[in-house]
Design an enzyme around this catalytic site. Structure first.
Site, PDB file in Angstrom:
ATOM      1  N   CYS A   1      36.017  45.243  66.704  1.00 41.99           N
ATOM      2  CA  CYS A   1      34.623  45.700  66.661  1.00 41.99           C
ATOM      3  C   CYS A   1      34.544  47.211  66.494  1.00 41.99           C
ATOM      4  CB  CYS A   1      33.894  45.284  67.940  1.00 41.99           C
ATOM      5  SG  CYS A   1      33.862  43.511  68.230  1.00 41.99           S
TER       6      CYS A   1
ATOM      7  N   GLU B   1      29.311  49.460  62.660  1.00 40.85           N
ATOM      8  CA  GLU B   1      27.959  49.311  63.207  1.00 40.85           C
ATOM      9  C   GLU B   1      26.959  49.289  62.064  1.00 40.85           C
ATOM     10  OE1 GLU B   1      28.856  51.636  67.435  1.00 40.85           O
ATOM     11  OE2 GLU B   1      27.186  52.300  66.169  1.00 40.85           O
TER      12      GLU B   1
ATOM     13  N   GLY C   1      24.678  51.258  61.333  1.00 36.64           N
ATOM     14  CA  GLY C   1      24.473  52.591  60.765  1.00 36.64           C
ATOM     15  C   GLY C   1      25.739  53.384  60.523  1.00 36.64           C
TER      16      GLY C   1
ATOM     17  N   ARG D   1      45.363  47.336  56.918  1.00 35.89           N
ATOM     18  CA  ARG D   1      45.296  47.524  55.464  1.00 35.89           C
ATOM     19  C   ARG D   1      46.468  46.869  54.760  1.00 35.89           C
ATOM     20  NH1 ARG D   1      43.091  53.594  56.774  1.00 35.89           N
ATOM     21  NH2 ARG D   1      40.896  52.930  56.967  1.00 35.89           N
TER      22      ARG D   1
ATOM     23  N   GLN E   1      48.497  34.176  21.613  1.00 34.77           N
ATOM     24  CA  GLN E   1      49.190  35.413  21.987  1.00 34.77           C
ATOM     25  C   GLN E   1      48.318  36.284  22.883  1.00 34.77           C
ATOM     26  OE1 GLN E   1      50.127  38.735  19.163  1.00 34.77           O
ATOM     27  NE2 GLN E   1      52.249  38.088  19.533  1.00 34.77           N
TER      28      GLN E   1
ATOM     29  N   GLY F   1      37.920  29.034  31.788  1.00 38.49           N
ATOM     30  CA  GLY F   1      36.649  28.775  31.134  1.00 38.49           C
ATOM     31  C   GLY F   1      35.618  28.236  32.117  1.00 38.49           C
TER      32      GLY F   1
ATOM     33  N   GLU G   1      38.323  46.955  56.136  1.00 39.57           N
ATOM     34  CA  GLU G   1      39.483  47.734  56.595  1.00 39.57           C
ATOM     35  C   GLU G   1      39.484  49.126  55.961  1.00 39.57           C
ATOM     36  OE1 GLU G   1      40.227  46.084  58.913  1.00 39.57           O
ATOM     37  OE2 GLU G   1      41.710  44.510  58.671  1.00 39.57           O
TER      38      GLU G   1
ATOM     39  N   ARG H   1      43.038  63.604  49.949  1.00 39.68           N
ATOM     40  CA  ARG H   1      43.114  64.613  51.011  1.00 39.68           C
ATOM     41  C   ARG H   1      44.568  64.950  51.327  1.00 39.68           C
ATOM     42  NH1 ARG H   1      40.578  61.986  55.271  1.00 39.68           N
ATOM     43  NH2 ARG H   1      38.582  62.462  54.270  1.00 39.68           N
TER      44      ARG H   1
END
EC number: 1.3.8.5
Length: 419
Positions: free
Chosen positions: A162, A165, A167, A280, A316, A377, A401, A413
C-alpha cells in the site's frame, strides 16, 4: 434454431480452430523452449533448471487450464496459489528460518517468468505478495518476522503493498495518509488506491506519514485485516489482471500497534523503494513469461493458418516480424537477469539496471504480445484465444511499480549526476 448450409460449415470451422488453439496453448504451456534460440533455460545451473521445470509444470497443469475462467469470472485463485506455496513460491526470496525458500533474485525471476506462461495476472499478484513478505523479513524485527512470515510463505495469509494514493501516484513521496502516535498505537487516517488484493488479503504493508513533508517523514506499518477502522472501496473493474481483486484501502481512526512498525520512524520511504527495486524485476519477469508464450502461440498459428493458398509461415514479412519478436524477447530476458544479479549483489548500478529492465522488458514484451495478437487476425480478438488475455494482463506492467516514465527519470538522473 439450427445453423444450416455454409454457415454451419463456418461455425464448425470456428469451433475447430478454437479447439486446436486450446490444444496448442496447452502444449506450449507444457514445453519450456521448443525453439532453442528462445529457450529460457540457456545459461542456467542444473538446480535452476530443476525449479524452472517445476514452475513451468505448475503453470501448465494448475494455471493455464483455468486462466480464461479466472479472468472472465474474476476469480482470486486462493487454493491454486496455496498449492504454489507448497512448492516454495510463497516466499521465494524470504529467509528459510521463517518459512521462505531463500533463493536469489535471479532464481526468483526465472520462477516468475515460468509461472506467467500459465497466467500472468495471478503470477503478478504472487510477485507482489513475495515483495511484501520480503520487506517484513528484511526490515522486521525477530517478533515481526516470526509473527507474519510463516503464514505469508505458506500463503495461509496473503499480503498487499500500500503506497499509491488517489493524489500521489508517481510522486509517492507526497503521500498524505497520516499516522499519529498515541501511546502504544498509531492512529491511521487516509486512503490508498489501486491496491492489488485489497479486501481479500490479510496483511497490508502501508506507507504513511508520521513526520513532516517529503520522504523522510514516511514510516511503514503492517496493518492486519480486521483492525477497527480499516475498510475497503468497491472492487475495481479492470481491463486485465482480473484474477486479482483491486480496491481502495481506507483508514478511519485505524489503531495500529507501534509493534507493527517496520524499522524506525522515517525509514518507510526507503523501505518502500527497496521493495520496489525487486518488484520491478518481478513484474518484468512476468512480462517475459507472457511474451514467451505469445511468441510460441504466434509461431504455431503461422504454421497452421492458411491464406491465399499457403500457410502464413511462408510470408517473409511475418517471418521477419516473428524474428524481431524472438530477438526482443531474448534481449529483454538478458537485461532482466543481469539486473536481478546486480540487485542480489547489491551493486552500485543495481537501481538503475532494475529501472532499465522494467522499462525495456515491459515495453517490448507488450509489443511482442500485441504483435502476436495481430498475427492471429480476427481470431486474436476473441476471448477463446489466450493471446488477447496476455495483451490485456501485461499492459498495466508499463504503469505499476513505477511508471515507465519514472523509470526514464531514474535512468537519466543516474547518467547526468555521475561524474
Amino acid at each position: 434454431m439450427a445453423v444450416v448450409g455454409p454457415l454451419s460449415r463456418i461455425a464448425r470451422l470456428g469451433r475447430n480452430i478454437c479447439q486446436n488453439h486450446r490444444l496448442i496453448f496447452n502444449k506450449i504451456s507444457q514445453r519450456r523452449g521448443i525453439a532453442s534460440c528462445i529457450d529460457p533455460s540457456h545459461g542456467l545451473s542444473d538446480e535452476q533448471k530443476e525449479f524452472q521445470k517445476v514452475a513451468f509444470d505448475f503453470a501448465a497443469n494448475e494455471m493455464s487450464p483455468h486462466m480464461a475462467e479466472w479472468d472472465q469470472k474474476e476469480v482470486f485463485p486462493v487454493e491454486t496459489m496455496r498449492k504454489a506455496a507448497q512448492l516454495g513460491f510463497g516466499g521465494i526470496y524470504v529467509q528459510p528460518d521463517v518459512g521462505g525458500s531463500g533463493l536469489s533474485r535471479l532464481d526468483t525471476s526465472i520462477i516468475f517468468e515460468a509461472l506467467s506462461t500459465g497466467c500472468a495476472s495471478t503470477t503478478a499478484y504472487i510477485s507482489i505478495h513475495n515483495m511484501c513478505a520480503w520487506m517484513i523479513d528484511t526490515f522486521g524485527n525477530v517478533d515481526q518476522r516470526e509473527k507474519f512470515c510463516p503464514d505469508l510463505c505458506s500463503m495461509e495469509k496473503f499480503a498487499s503493498y500500500c503506497l499509491t494514493e488517489p493524489g500521489s501516484g508517481s510522486d509517492a513521496a507526497s503521500l498524505l495518509t497520516s499516522a499519529q502516535k498515541k501511546g502504544d498505537h498509531y492512529i491511521l487516517n487516509g486512503s490508498k488506491a489501486f491496491i492489488s488484493g485489497g479486501g481479500d488479503t490479510d496483511v497490508y504493508v502501508v506507507m504513511c506519514r508520521t513526520g513532516g513533508k517529503g520522504p523522510k517523514g514516511i514510516s511503514c506499518l503492517v496493518v492486519e485485516k480486521g483492525t477497527p477502522g480499516l475498510s475497503f472501496g468497491k472492487k475495481e473493474k479492470k481491463v486485465g489482471w482480473n484474477s486479482q481483486p483491486t480496491r481502495a484501502v481506507i483508514f478511519e481512526d485505524c489503531a495500529v500497534p507501534v509493534a507493527n512498525r517496520l524499522g524506525e520512524e522515517g525509514q518507510g520511504f526507503s523501505i518502500a523503494m527497496k521493495g520496489l527495486n525487486g518488484g520491478r524485476i518481478n513484474i518484468a519477469s512476468c512480462s517475459l513469461g507472457a511474451a514467451h508464450a505469445c511468441v510460441l502461440l504466434a509461431r504455431d498459428h503461422l504454421l497452421v493458418r492458411k491464406q491465399f493458398g499457403e500457410t502464413l509461415a511462408n510470408s517473409q514479412f511475418l517471418q521477419f516480424k516473428l524474428a524481431e519478436m524472438a530477438t526482443k524477447l531474448v534481449t529483454s530476458r538478458l537485461l532482466v537477469r543481469d539486473a536481478a544479479t546486480a540487485l542480489q549483489q547489491n551493486r552500485s548500478d543495481a537501481v538503475t539496471l532494475c529501472s532499465m529492465a522494467k522499462l525495456f522488458a515491459t515495453d517490448e514484451c507488450f509489443n511482442i504480445c500485441n504483435q502476436a495478437l495481430q498475427m492471429h487476425g480476427g481470431y486474436g480478438y476473441l476471448k477463446d484465444y489466450a493471446v488477447q488475455q496476455f495483451v490485456r494482463d501485461i499492459r498495466v506492467h508499463q504503469i505499476l511499480e513505477g511508471t515507465n516514465e519514472v523509470m526514464r527519470m531514474i535512468i537519466s538522473r543516474n547518467l547526468l549526476t555521475e561524474s
